[in-house]
Write a protein that holds these residues in place. Structure first.
Motif, short mmCIF file in Angstrom:
data_model
loop_
_atom_site.label_atom_id
_atom_site.label_comp_id
_atom_site.label_asym_id
_atom_site.label_seq_id
_atom_site.Cartn_x
_atom_site.Cartn_y
_atom_site.Cartn_z
N ARG A 28 0.79 -1.22 0.00
CA ARG A 28 0.00 0.00 0.00
C ARG A 28 0.83 1.27 0.00
O ARG A 28 0.28 2.37 -0.05
N SER A 29 2.13 1.16 0.08
CA SER A 29 2.96 2.36 0.14
C SER A 29 2.86 3.18 -1.13
O SER A 29 2.77 4.42 -1.10
N VAL A 30 2.84 2.50 -2.28
CA VAL A 30 2.72 3.20 -3.55
C VAL A 30 1.34 3.83 -3.68
O VAL A 30 1.20 4.98 -4.09
N ARG A 31 0.31 3.08 -3.31
CA ARG A 31 -1.06 3.61 -3.36
C ARG A 31 -1.20 4.82 -2.44
O ARG A 31 -1.81 5.82 -2.81
N SER A 32 -0.64 4.73 -1.24
CA SER A 32 -0.73 5.82 -0.28
C SER A 32 -0.06 7.08 -0.81
O SER A 32 -0.59 8.19 -0.70
N LYS A 33 1.12 6.92 -1.40
CA LYS A 33 1.86 8.07 -1.94
C LYS A 33 1.09 8.71 -3.09
O LYS A 33 0.97 9.94 -3.18
N ARG A 34 0.52 7.88 -3.97
CA ARG A 34 -0.26 8.43 -5.09
C ARG A 34 -1.47 9.20 -4.58
O ARG A 34 -1.78 10.29 -5.08
N LEU A 35 -2.16 8.63 -3.60
CA LEU A 35 -3.38 9.27 -3.11
C LEU A 35 -3.08 10.59 -2.43
O LEU A 35 -3.80 11.57 -2.66
N VAL A 36 -2.06 10.66 -1.61
CA VAL A 36 -1.77 11.92 -0.91
C VAL A 36 -1.37 13.00 -1.92
O VAL A 36 -1.78 14.16 -1.78
N GLU A 37 -0.61 12.64 -2.94
CA GLU A 37 -0.23 13.62 -3.96
C GLU A 37 -1.44 14.07 -4.76
O GLU A 37 -1.58 15.25 -5.10
N ARG A 38 -2.33 13.14 -5.05
CA ARG A 38 -3.55 13.46 -5.81
C ARG A 38 -4.43 14.43 -5.01
O ARG A 38 -4.99 15.38 -5.56
N LEU A 39 -4.52 14.20 -3.71
CA LEU A 39 -5.35 15.06 -2.86
C LEU A 39 -4.74 16.44 -2.67
O LEU A 39 -5.44 17.46 -2.70
N GLU A 40 -3.44 16.51 -2.48
CA GLU A 40 -2.77 17.80 -2.33
C GLU A 40 -3.01 18.66 -3.56
O GLU A 40 -3.33 19.85 -3.47
N THR A 41 -2.89 18.03 -4.72
CA THR A 41 -3.10 18.75 -5.98
C THR A 41 -4.55 19.19 -6.11
O THR A 41 -4.85 20.30 -6.57
N LEU A 42 -5.47 18.33 -5.71
CA LEU A 42 -6.90 18.64 -5.79
C LEU A 42 -7.25 19.84 -4.91
O LEU A 42 -7.94 20.77 -5.35
N TYR A 43 -6.80 19.83 -3.66
CA TYR A 43 -7.12 20.93 -2.75
C TYR A 43 -6.52 22.25 -3.25
O TYR A 43 -7.17 23.30 -3.16
N ARG A 44 -5.30 22.21 -3.75
CA ARG A 44 -4.69 23.44 -4.28
C ARG A 44 -5.51 23.98 -5.44
O ARG A 44 -5.74 25.19 -5.55
N ALA A 45 -5.94 23.09 -6.31
CA ALA A 45 -6.73 23.52 -7.47
C ALA A 45 -8.08 24.09 -7.03
O ALA A 45 -8.56 25.08 -7.60
N ALA A 46 -8.69 23.52 -6.00
CA ALA A 46 -9.97 24.03 -5.51
C ALA A 46 -9.83 25.45 -4.97
O ALA A 46 -10.71 26.29 -5.16
N VAL A 47 -8.71 25.74 -4.32
CA VAL A 47 -8.46 27.09 -3.83
C VAL A 47 -8.26 28.05 -4.99
O VAL A 47 -8.78 29.16 -5.01
#
Length: 331
Positions: A128-147
């Motif tokens: 799950r380490s790869v999945r976890s890393k992908r998800l956190v990066e995906r969310l960080e990018t999403l929140y920045r874009a929403a702002v």
């Protein structure tokens, strides 16, 4: 009319580096607690305030929005909503660049209450380490874009699940959490009802239902896990459903202050003693009332006191007694 008027991007540019600190490290307020506790209405009230954008339950964006194309809170399908399409353009150069099944699998595999030890330690098992890393990066990018797209300083994410809060601790966001607590007997009674999901269009699909014991067990678990977040240096605030329904304007102002805003009377002018004026919000999942606009009555739901079967009420009262004592929920 939408509170924020999203624009269509004329050119996709994923290389731009925002200078605004609120974009680099978005301010995310997560609403937590077991469902049917008033968190959707609280998010709607907060999202009407200046500098605040409500995104709904971002936890479920990948399957309900991106994969299933369910309705946004504005009434349009996710793929037709200008706000979410702009967010996708800013975040990823377009939603079509994402592997949808991978995004859904990453979230469903990583963010689960049974993975809590991994989420607390930040050390996922190898698979799950790869999945976890992908998800956190995906969310960080999403929140920045929403702002960027909304122009807001504060994001409200009503995902509710404690596992998601523990996961977000490791993202590059300024995370704060509000635990919304309602009398568990009212919660259990509400989860026993049959409620249709309007965001799936004409399909006859309903929200899940829970037994009294299961609802109280989840209510207790969610409450304890959110309180424990304070041990990991996450700013926490507890809001009681009954207080929110009785004094909505004051509770919302207190939360805005907790978030780091400096609320003025005009910021909560949309909230009245027994009602709130709501515009359309771009929420990706949540209680069906996220679809309602106009003037909405605010009233404490005490139907359970008259209609909850005696046996179920006794079970709920017994199982929840320790926490109700802590919360002052007597009677």
């Amino acid at each position: 009319m939408d509170k924020f008027l999203p624009f269509r991007a004329t050119q996709k540019n994923t290389e731009a580096k925002p200078a605004n600190p609120d974009v680099l490290n978005p301010n995310v307020l997560m609403l937590g607690g077991f469902g049917r506790s008033g968190s959707t209405l609280l998010e709607r009230c907060l999202a009407e305030c200046p500098d605040v954008v409500g995104l709904g339950e971002v936890l479920h964006l990948w399957e309900r929005g991106l994969r299933d194309n369910e309705l946004c809170g504005c009434g349009l399908a996710f793929a037709q909503c200008p706000f979410w399409q702009d967010v996708g353009d800013h975040a990823y150069g377009g939603w079509e660049t994402l592997d949808v099944e991978q995004a859904v699998a990453d979230r469903s595999d990583v963010v689960r209450n049974r993975r809590l030890l991994e989420l607390v330690t930040g050390v996922p098992l190898r698979g799950r380490s790869v999945r976890s890393k992908r998800l956190v990066e995906r969310l960080e990018t999403l929140y920045r874009a929403a702002v960027e797209v909304s122009g807001a300083r504060f994001i409200v994410d009503s995902s509710k699940h404690p596992a998601y809060a523990y996961f977000l601790r490791r993202a590059r966001v300024n995370l704060k959490c509000v635990l919304v607590v309602r009398d568990p007997r009212g919660v259990a009674y509400s989860w026993a009802k049959v409620v249709r999901r309007p965001e799936v269009g004409n399909a006859e699909i309903y929200m899940p239902r829970y037994s009294t014991a299961a609802a109280v067990a989840n209510w207790s678990l969610y409450s304890v896990l959110f309180h424990l977040l304070a041990l990991f240096h996450v700013d926490m605030k507890t809001v009681h459903y009954e207080d929110f329904m009785s004094r909505p304007e004051r509770v919302v102002a207190e939360i805005l202050e907790f978030m780091g805003a400096e609320p003025k009377d005009s910021d909560v002018a949309h909230i009245h003693p027994d009602s709130v004026d709501l515009s359309a919000h771009h929420t990706v999942a949540g209680n069906p009332m996220r679809m309602k606009t106009g003037t909405l009555k605010i009233r404490k739901d005490t139907e359970w006191k008259q209609k909850m079967p005696v046996a179920q009420r006794r079970v709920a009262s017994l199982l929840s007694f320790p926490l109700r004592l802590v919360y002052g929920q007597h009677g």
